[in-house]
Design a protein around this motif. Structure first.
Motif, PDB file in Angstrom:
ATOM      1  N   LEU A  50       4.917  -3.748   4.116  1.00 25.52           N
ATOM      2  CA  LEU A  50       4.838  -4.943   3.582  1.00 25.52           C
ATOM      3  C   LEU A  50       4.054  -5.919   4.160  1.00 25.52           C
ATOM      4  O   LEU A  50       3.205  -6.647   3.657  1.00 25.52           O
ATOM      5  N   ILE A  63       2.104  -0.846  -0.460  1.00 27.37           N
ATOM      6  CA  ILE A  63       3.432  -0.865  -1.173  1.00 27.37           C
ATOM      7  C   ILE A  63       4.147   0.458  -0.948  1.00 27.37           C
ATOM      8  O   ILE A  63       5.303   0.650  -0.741  1.00 27.37           O
ATOM      9  N   LEU A  69      -3.932  -2.797  -1.759  1.00 25.38           N
ATOM     10  CA  LEU A  69      -2.314  -3.057  -1.807  1.00 25.38           C
ATOM     11  C   LEU A  69      -1.397  -1.946  -2.173  1.00 25.38           C
ATOM     12  O   LEU A  69      -0.438  -1.776  -1.653  1.00 25.38           O
ATOM     13  N   ALA A 115       5.859   1.313   2.378  1.00 25.68           N
ATOM     14  CA  ALA A 115       6.975   0.448   2.173  1.00 25.68           C
ATOM     15  C   ALA A 115       8.158   1.220   1.715  1.00 25.68           C
ATOM     16  O   ALA A 115       9.133   1.250   2.297  1.00 25.68           O
ATOM     17  N   VAL A 174       0.630  -4.873   3.084  1.00 24.96           N
ATOM     18  CA  VAL A 174       0.370  -5.517   1.845  1.00 24.96           C
ATOM     19  C   VAL A 174      -0.138  -6.955   2.315  1.00 24.96           C
ATOM     20  O   VAL A 174      -0.934  -7.590   1.686  1.00 24.96           O
TER      21      VAL A 174
END
Length: 247
Positions: A164, A181, A177, A184, A167
């Motif tokens: 994150l 993600i 991005l 994550a 991101v």
């Protein structure tokens, strides 16, 4: 080969992958090298930090027992006990020296103590100490997998936070991005999945194998004590029966 372990692991993985695809997911989305490195390497480091190096290495070597467990030799051992008993009653305790060529160090020690004429109570005490040492050492090694099961989910969450952060640092670049993600969420999957589908089951199976070996040694302790005290062969036969009951 312990096929139940192989099938169990394959079923666990199949459940995850099939469930993922049935929900519209892709196999490739679960393969994230960054997430794998965070969870697996981080967990290994945490376990090594809490353990002695030799304990950690012993626990890693024990992993093969899950798929290639130590061969069950209860039948062979029962026959050997019968030979020891017969030889001791017929030719005396010194005749047991011929059976000390075994690779099992515990059996070697037990036979040596009997041959040396150690008092039965002292013999029992020495062999109990030997069993306790073996059990402690092996259980400590097996517990590294329990420790890994405890650390992996938390490190998976750490991987999720790092993803994150990645991101947030790239909000201005939409093309980057997706990877952040993915790291994550997949980190969390790796952490929880490895803990519950691999580390915990491995730890429990290794403890069961160690417990079975300790039970055999405890029966052998009583056999050596019986031989040293000159008990009737019928008593030793009962020991052998108890050895085979879990075969």
């Amino acid at each position: 080969m312990d096929w139940s372990s192989v099938i169990g692991l394959l079923l666990a993985l199949a459940g995850v992958f099939v469930g993922h695809t049935l929900d519209g997911g892709r196999f490739a989305s679960l393969f994230q090298p960054a997430a794998f490195a965070i969870v697996v390497v981080g967990t290994a480091g945490a376990v090594l930090l809490q353990s002695e190096r030799r304990t950690f290495l012993r626990g890693m070597r024990m992993l093969r027992w899950v798929f290639f467990p130590p061969r069950g030799e209860r039948d062979k051992l029962s026959r050997e006990i019968a030979l020891w008993s017969l030889s001791a009653r017929r030719d005396g305790l010194l005749s047991l020296e011929q059976y000390m060529g075994t690779k099992d160090l515990y059996i070697q020690k037990g036979l040596r103590l009997v041959v040396d004429g150690i008092q039965p109570d002292k013999l029992r005490s020495l062999l109990e100490h030997e069993i306790n040492g073996y059990e402690f050492t092996q259980r400590q090694a097996a517990r590294i997998w329990e420790a890994a099961a405890g650390y992996a989910p938390t490190i998976g969450i750490l991987g999720a936070v790092l993803g994150l952060i990645h991101v947030m640092e790239n909000l201005s670049d939409p093309a980057r991005l997706g990877s952040g993600i993915a790291v994550a969420f997949v980190s969390t999957v790796y952490g929880v999945g490895l803990a519950n589908l691999f580390f915990h089951p491995v730890g429990n199976k290794l403890k069961a194998i160690v417990a079975d070996k300790v039970a055999q040694y405890e029966i052998l302790l009583e056999v050596f004590h019986d031989i040293a005290t000159g008990d009737h062969t019928r008593v030793i036969d009962e020991r052998v029966a108890s050895l085979l009951v879990r075969h």
